[in-house]
Design an enzyme around this catalytic site. Structure first.
Site, PDB file in Angstrom:
ATOM      1  N   TYR A 210      33.008  -2.790  43.539  1.00 19.48           N
ATOM      2  CA  TYR A 210      31.769  -3.073  42.669  1.00 19.48           C
ATOM      3  C   TYR A 210      32.144  -2.623  41.250  1.00 19.48           C
ATOM      4  O   TYR A 210      33.280  -2.172  41.049  1.00 19.48           O
ATOM      5  CB  TYR A 210      30.533  -2.372  43.060  1.00 19.48           C
ATOM      6  N   GLY A 361      26.287   5.937  57.984  1.00 14.81           N
ATOM      7  CA  GLY A 361      25.377   4.808  57.346  1.00 14.81           C
ATOM      8  C   GLY A 361      25.007   4.192  58.514  1.00 14.81           C
ATOM      9  O   GLY A 361      23.723   4.256  58.901  1.00 14.81           O
ATOM     10  N   ALA A 435      19.061  -6.839  77.041  1.00 10.15           N
ATOM     11  CA  ALA A 435      17.841  -7.065  77.022  1.00 10.15           C
ATOM     12  C   ALA A 435      17.011  -6.470  77.970  1.00 10.15           C
ATOM     13  O   ALA A 435      15.885  -6.028  77.854  1.00 10.15           O
ATOM     14  CB  ALA A 435      17.424  -8.915  77.146  1.00 10.15           C
ATOM     15  N   GLU A 454      18.596  -4.969  89.293  1.00 14.28           N
ATOM     16  CA  GLU A 454      20.009  -5.391  89.164  1.00 14.28           C
ATOM     17  C   GLU A 454      20.629  -5.577  90.295  1.00 14.28           C
ATOM     18  O   GLU A 454      20.992  -4.900  91.434  1.00 14.28           O
ATOM     19  CB  GLU A 454      20.622  -4.301  88.136  1.00 14.28           C
ATOM     20  N   LYS A 472      37.693  -3.117  72.312  1.00 13.77           N
ATOM     21  CA  LYS A 472      36.090  -3.418  72.433  1.00 13.77           C
ATOM     22  C   LYS A 472      35.142  -2.379  73.131  1.00 13.77           C
ATOM     23  O   LYS A 472      34.001  -2.715  73.235  1.00 13.77           O
ATOM     24  CB  LYS A 472      35.873  -4.868  73.057  1.00 13.77           C
TER      25      LYS A 472
END
Length: 689
Positions: A210, A361, A435, A454, A472
């Site tokens: 910035y 953050g 979900a 499940e 990942k």
């Protein structure tokens, strides 16, 4: 578990009750006039309730004309901002937290659409009593991209005329000398308003590319007057602002600088460009000498986006060496983010003397009570670095909405009370993917007795595939955390148990939610290779099929296709990726592409765009160019399809005919991202009466 993490420390004259700082993050809860909205105050106050010691606000503009970073952000550009900002400060202070306001100007990283727009928008919004905003957000998604594409927008400003930053658009012009002087005073005036509002300090945003950092960088500052050239001259802008704030607000009013200490150009293959850590540390030394009270260490800018806002592949703590270099060079407190993702990591970096304060953050978006849970040793919702927060914020900014979180669908709903009227009534959830577990979690919080069916041996659903490619694994944290939270809430998860009408009937539930996921699309192709030998991404990522040291054609270059290709490359395969669109990974957030494409290139993977798969043979595939219609033979040993997924509705159809028709959510209803699934789960779980 904490020791240092829960000890107080001062920033200047301000005592912070612990070492946890909420980093500045724009989420889009604001409005045109820059006053904090109720939703914004609810959002920040929830983090204060959660034990955070210091909250630093999102980017807060000091200039309406060229300095707006978004339509919906905070501002301290006028005196009318003082009173509403004081309300935000009061709400934060109720919980023992401190509030600093981050003063900001985007410079060349602005979007041309915003230059000059905000003052006009404020006037129009006031005149039309809110109708203007609805109109603007209706037309902006349609006309905005066209205006930017054809450069029909005002110029952004920078220290010098230069190219727009990566991920920005439009032209860039150099600031006039008089404008620089005006901006210096606007930063100072902004700080005065922050103090009058009863906030505890300010932070100057000289990071992430910035304007303040643009003055420091030889890439964007090529001025020949007293503001350019030597480091002394390049620092003149920020030093004048610091001097002015100290004079106007008093030496005891705390001032932090968030500083990029390494622009990281060498990490994207451009060594010698910008400034590196050595000069960044020298800047920190000079800032301390100028009288600032703490350094908030960060790195990079928009041109090197992934080196300040990391995707999932980056290792936690990878840039802690930057904070340590500054810590060793200054005597004022050092704040740093350093991709910290656990209380153990936070405590270790404090013990090692890497930094004095832990800046979080995205973890504060994922779990507003991170600090409280870290101190008490409770299970928290960890950030999985999926970048949905910034992607959704950027997308929703054009329609007047806010950023979202994949693991925390409560973001933006902090002021809404969760009605706890379950009263022990039975509820059933089918599927223990993101979900299903999220629905179970919310239902349990409401007081329902929840049973999850499940069919597989482990929970996770599509997350088990998403976390399988190289680098990942953090994605799987979401399921680990949700499963543990559900267990603590008394949810029963029945693994290896398919849902049947009889099993559900036995529980006599008041509601059934189906989150049965999706399955890969697998069309038939001409050619002589048997259909069972044509694999899908699921076969590879689940480990059902293992390909090593062979040539593979991966069909489809969406993110899943690219990650499947990466996994195959790691197994020694020679990979060719075939994509029918004219670009790689169309619709994929640019940071993900910037992360994985260099790795595929390094591994020798070839990518063919504008190509449609037509025929599949034992030793090759045949593609057709969608433009020229020319056909090409591509030799390969195996073929892997990554053409998307479709809802798995087999169980749903059976239940629709039973006495317990389900609410269908997630991929079982419509295939989408993790955040789509968890948001649908939240909405379904709070809708049950």
């Amino acid at each position: 578990m904490s020791n240092i993490l829960n000890t107080p420390m001062n920033i200047g004259s301000c005592e912070i009750k612990n070492r946890v700082v909420m980093a500045p993050m724009l989420m889009g809860f604001g409005q045109f006039d820059g006053k904090p909205t109720k939703k914004m105050m609810d959002y920040y106050e929830e983090r204060a309730k959660g034990g955070t010691g210091l909250i630093i606000t999102e980017i807060t503009r000091v200039n309406d004309q060229t300095g707006a970073g978004a339509f919906a952000q905070l501002a301290v550009s006028h005196d009318y901002h003082i009173k509403p900002l004081s309300e935000l400060a009061e709400r934060i202070h109720r919980h023992g937290a401190k509030l600093f306001v981050q003063l900001h100007h985007p410079g060349r990283q602005n979007v041309g659409l915003l230059v000059g727009t905000v003052p006009l928008s404020i006037k129009c919004e006031n005149l039309t009593r809110g109708a203007y905003g609805k109109f603007l957000y209706k037309i902006t998604p349609k006309i905005g991209p066209t205006l930017l594409k054809h450069d029909i927008v005002p110029s952004s400003v920078a220290p010098s005329k230069c190219d727009p930053a990566y991920f920005s658009a439009g032209r860039v012009r150099a600031l006039r000398h008089s404008e620089i002087k005006q901006l210096e005073q606007q930063f100072i005036d902004g700080a005065v308003r922050v103090k009058k509002a009863g906030c505890d300090g300010v932070e100057l945003h000289s990071s992430h590319g910035y304007l303040l950092q643009q003055f420091l960088s030889p890439v964007t500052n090529q001025r020949t007057d007293e503001y350019g050239g030597s480091l002394e001259n390049r620092m003149r802008f920020i030093l004048n602002i610091i001097k002015g704030i100290k004079a106007a607000c008093g030496e005891d009013f705390p001032l932090i600088v968030r500083l990029t200490v390494d622009e990281c150009y060498e990490r994207i293959g451009q060594p010698g460009k910008g400034y590196t850590l050595e000069e960044g540390v020298e800047i920190a030394r000079r800032l301390e000498k100028a009288g600032i009270d703490a350094i908030d260490v960060s790195s990079a800018g928009y041109d090197t986006f992934n080196y300040w806002l990391e995707p999932v592949s980056f290792e936690p703590g990878w840039r802690k060496y930057m904070a340590k270099a500054v810590k060793d060079a200054v005597s004022i407190p050092v704040i740093a983010a350093n991709l910290i993702r656990s209380p153990e990591q936070a405590e270790q970096q404090l013990e090692d003397g890497t930094q004095d304060f832990i800046s979080l953050g995205r973890p504060h978006i994922a779990d507003p009570h991170w600090t409280e849970k870290a101190i008490d040793g409770k299970t928290m919702r960890r950030c999985i670095c999926c970048l949905n927060c910034i992607e959704s914020m950027e997308e929703n900014a054009f329609i007047g909405s806010h950023g979202e979180c994949s693991v925390n669908p409560f973001v933006g709903h902090e002021g809404e009370e969760l009605i706890k009227d379950g009263n022990g009534r039975a509820a059933v959830v089918i599927g223990a993917g993101p979900a299903g577990l999220m629905a179970a979690d919310v239902l349990a919080q409401r007081g329902f007795k929840v049973t999850v069916f499940e069919k597989n041996a482990v929970p996770g659903g599509q997350i088990n595939l998403a976390s399988a490619p190289p680098e990942k694994s953090k994605t799987a944290w979401m399921i680990e955390d949700l499963a543990k939270i559900c267990h603590e809430e008394g949810v029963e998860i029945r693994l290896n148990t398919p849902a049947t009408a009889d099993a559900i009937k036995a529980l006599a539930p008041c509601a059934v939610i189906a989150a049965t996921g999706s399955r890969p699309i697998k069309p038939r192709f001409a050619g002589n290779r048997p259909a069972e030998e044509i694999l899908t991404f699921e076969d590879i990522l689940s480990g059902k099929a293992e390909l090593k040291d062979c040539s593979v054609a991966v069909i489809g270059s969406g993110l899943t296709g690219l990650e499947t290709a990466h996994a195959l490359c790691e197994n020694g395969c020679k990979v060719t990726i075939v994509e029918m669109a004219n670009e790689v990974a169309p619709g994929t957030w640019m940071q993900h592409k910037d992360d994985i494409l260099p790795k595929l290139k390094s591994a020798g993977a070839k990518i063919r765009t504008d190509e449609k798969l037509c025929e599949v043979y034992i030793d090759r595939i045949v593609t057709e160019n969608v433009k020229t219609k020319q056909r090409t033979d591509i030799p390969c040993d195996r073929v892997v399809l990554s053409l998307g997924s479709r809802p798995d509705a087999s169980v749903v159809e059976e239940l629709k005919r039973s006495s317990f028709p389900p609410i269908v959510i997630g991929d079982a209803n419509r295939v989408g991202k993790i955040a789509d699934a968890t948001k649908a789960a939240y909405k379904a779980a709070i809708s049950i009466k």
